[in-house]
Design a protein around this motif. Structure first.
Motif, PDB file in Angstrom:
ATOM      1  N   ASP A  97      47.779  49.746  44.982  1.00  0.00           N
ATOM      2  CA  ASP A  97      47.603  49.313  43.597  1.00  0.00           C
ATOM      3  C   ASP A  97      47.171  47.853  43.474  1.00  0.00           C
ATOM      4  N   ASP A  98      47.361  47.067  44.539  1.00  0.00           N
ATOM      5  CA  ASP A  98      47.073  45.635  44.474  1.00  0.00           C
ATOM      6  C   ASP A  98      45.776  45.224  45.157  1.00  0.00           C
TER       7      ASP A  98
ATOM      8  N   LEU B 287      46.417  35.977  46.403  1.00  0.00           N
ATOM      9  CA  LEU B 287      45.484  35.861  47.514  1.00  0.00           C
ATOM     10  C   LEU B 287      44.608  34.611  47.401  1.00  0.00           C
ATOM     11  N   LYS B 288      44.211  34.236  46.191  1.00  0.00           N
ATOM     12  CA  LYS B 288      43.451  32.997  46.031  1.00  0.00           C
ATOM     13  C   LYS B 288      44.268  31.819  46.546  1.00  0.00           C
ATOM     14  N   ARG B 289      45.552  31.819  46.226  1.00  0.00           N
ATOM     15  CA  ARG B 289      46.427  30.735  46.693  1.00  0.00           C
ATOM     16  C   ARG B 289      46.574  30.781  48.209  1.00  0.00           C
ATOM     17  N   ALA B 290      46.727  31.988  48.769  1.00  0.00           N
ATOM     18  CA  ALA B 290      46.892  32.135  50.212  1.00  0.00           C
ATOM     19  C   ALA B 290      45.666  31.625  50.969  1.00  0.00           C
ATOM     20  N   PHE B 291      44.472  31.953  50.480  1.00  0.00           N
ATOM     21  CA  PHE B 291      43.264  31.459  51.139  1.00  0.00           C
ATOM     22  C   PHE B 291      43.153  29.945  51.000  1.00  0.00           C
TER      23      PHE B 291
ATOM     24  N   HIS C  75      47.897  40.018  39.593  1.00  0.00           N
ATOM     25  CA  HIS C  75      48.909  39.378  40.440  1.00  0.00           C
ATOM     26  C   HIS C  75      48.366  39.167  41.844  1.00  0.00           C
ATOM     27  N   ALA C  76      47.705  40.183  42.383  1.00  0.00           N
ATOM     28  CA  ALA C  76      47.147  40.079  43.728  1.00  0.00           C
ATOM     29  C   ALA C  76      46.054  39.017  43.794  1.00  0.00           C
ATOM     30  N   TYR C  77      45.253  38.923  42.756  1.00  0.00           N
ATOM     31  CA  TYR C  77      44.184  37.924  42.724  1.00  0.00           C
ATOM     32  C   TYR C  77      44.769  36.513  42.837  1.00  0.00           C
TER      33      TYR C  77
ATOM     34  N   THR D 283      40.325  41.707  36.937  1.00  0.00           N
ATOM     35  CA  THR D 283      39.407  41.110  35.957  1.00  0.00           C
ATOM     36  C   THR D 283      39.454  39.589  36.007  1.00  0.00           C
ATOM     37  N   SER D 284      40.263  39.036  36.922  1.00  0.00           N
ATOM     38  CA  SER D 284      40.334  37.579  37.055  1.00  0.00           C
ATOM     39  C   SER D 284      39.077  37.057  37.738  1.00  0.00           C
TER      40      SER D 284
END
Length: 309
Positions: A89-90, A159-163, A154-156, A126-127
């Motif tokens: 789902d993510d 993951l953006k923060r993780a990268f 939430h995943a966006y 949609t982010s």
């Protein structure tokens, strides 16, 4: 709408060519700067000038900047060669094929990962900007391998923060010309746009910090297969760093590869594959790892090398 910019030439640019000065002041290529000058969109002390004219500190520049180009929206169409490695789902993890960009950009009219996912009914976050929703990292169009796309908002964000914080582990396999010495090492060299403005990137003093770790997996007669771990994620980073070591990726003619070797191995693009991707799952917190197989063209090149060694 076009933007008008007026400013004095800094003393530090005294004696520079006008096109070079504009490139440094506004951050675009010298080619783009020259186009603006030829179009009459640059005035120096109220007069038109040539791109080769030398500027003087304190001279008054008036520049008309065109509106930024609008990136095209993704075209939803299935991509038969793009395999889904994992999905929940993510997130959705794909093995990106050759000739597919991550998302639409100005000037790119080919297939995209986002268009391929939408074309097969997958939902994406949609982010982000409309043309690259769900995209948290990119691979060059002709670099294959593992790529994750966010499906939930939430995943966006996660993951953006993780990268950005460099907690994602990215491993590539690269076939490079010759034999790097030492066979295992780190390239710590800043990268920025190539001064020529021709679309290449290069090791440039004052560029963005860029760190690449490599280790030789197998040495062939004419080339070496490397495991490459990226600490940073600059555009063309592996290609630029390997070229700077005088061991460009096989097939990478843009960065100095030998066309004769490329032809003998049947390679028409850089031999570079994102073999694995590991990160903390956005919802469960579990550390997850995904690996992808080489596509046929890369496997074929290794078979040819193996037969020669």
């Amino acid at each position: 709408m076009a933007e008008q910019r007026s400013l004095p030439v800094p003393e530090g640019l005294e004696g520079e060519r006008l096109d070079a000065a504009l490139s440094r002041l506004f951050g675009f290529s010298r080619t783009r700067a020259a186009e603006l000058i030829v179009a009459g969109d640059v005035l120096v002390d109220g007069s038109l000038a040539a791109k080769s004219d030398r500027v003087h500190g304190g001279a008054w520049l008036e520049v008309t900047l065109p509106p930024p180009p609008v990136a095209p929206m993704p075209v939803a169409e299935p991509i038969p060669g793009m395999k889904i490695v994992y999905e929940d789902d993510d997130i959705v993890v794909v093995n990106k094929p050759i000739g597919v960009a991550a998302h639409p950009t100005t000037g790119w009219t080919g297939q995209t990962v986002i268009g391929g996912l939408l074309g097969t009914g997958h939902r994406v976050s949609t982010s982000g900007a409309a043309e690259r929703q769900g995209i948290v990292h990119r691979l060059d169009a002709n670099t294959t391998g593992a790529m994750v796309v966010a499906k939930s908002e939430h995943a966006y964000s996660h993951l953006k923060r993780a990268f950005k914080e460099r907690t994602v582990e990215k491993h590539y396999h690269a076939l490079v010309q010759g034999h790097p010495d030492p066979s295992r090492g780190t390239v710590d060299a800043p990268i920025d746009r190539h001064p020529s403005g021709d679309g290449r990137w290069a090791v440039v003093a004052g560029g963005k910090d860029s760190i690449t770790h490599y280790d030789t997996i197998e040495a062939f007669r004419a080339a070496s297969l490397l495991d490459v771990k990226l600490e940073t994620g600059r555009t063309h980073q592996i290609r630029v760093h390997m070229s700077a070591l005088h061991h460009p990726c096989v097939g990478d003619l843009m960065y100095g590869a030998d066309p004769t070797l490329s032809a003998r191995l049947g390679i028409t693009r850089q031999w570079l594959h994102a073999v694995s991707l590991a990160f903390e799952h956005p919802s469960t917190g579990e550390w997850i790892t995904f690996t992808t197989e080489y596509p046929e063209d890369l496997s074929h090149a290794l078979k040819v090398l193996g037969g020669e060694s």
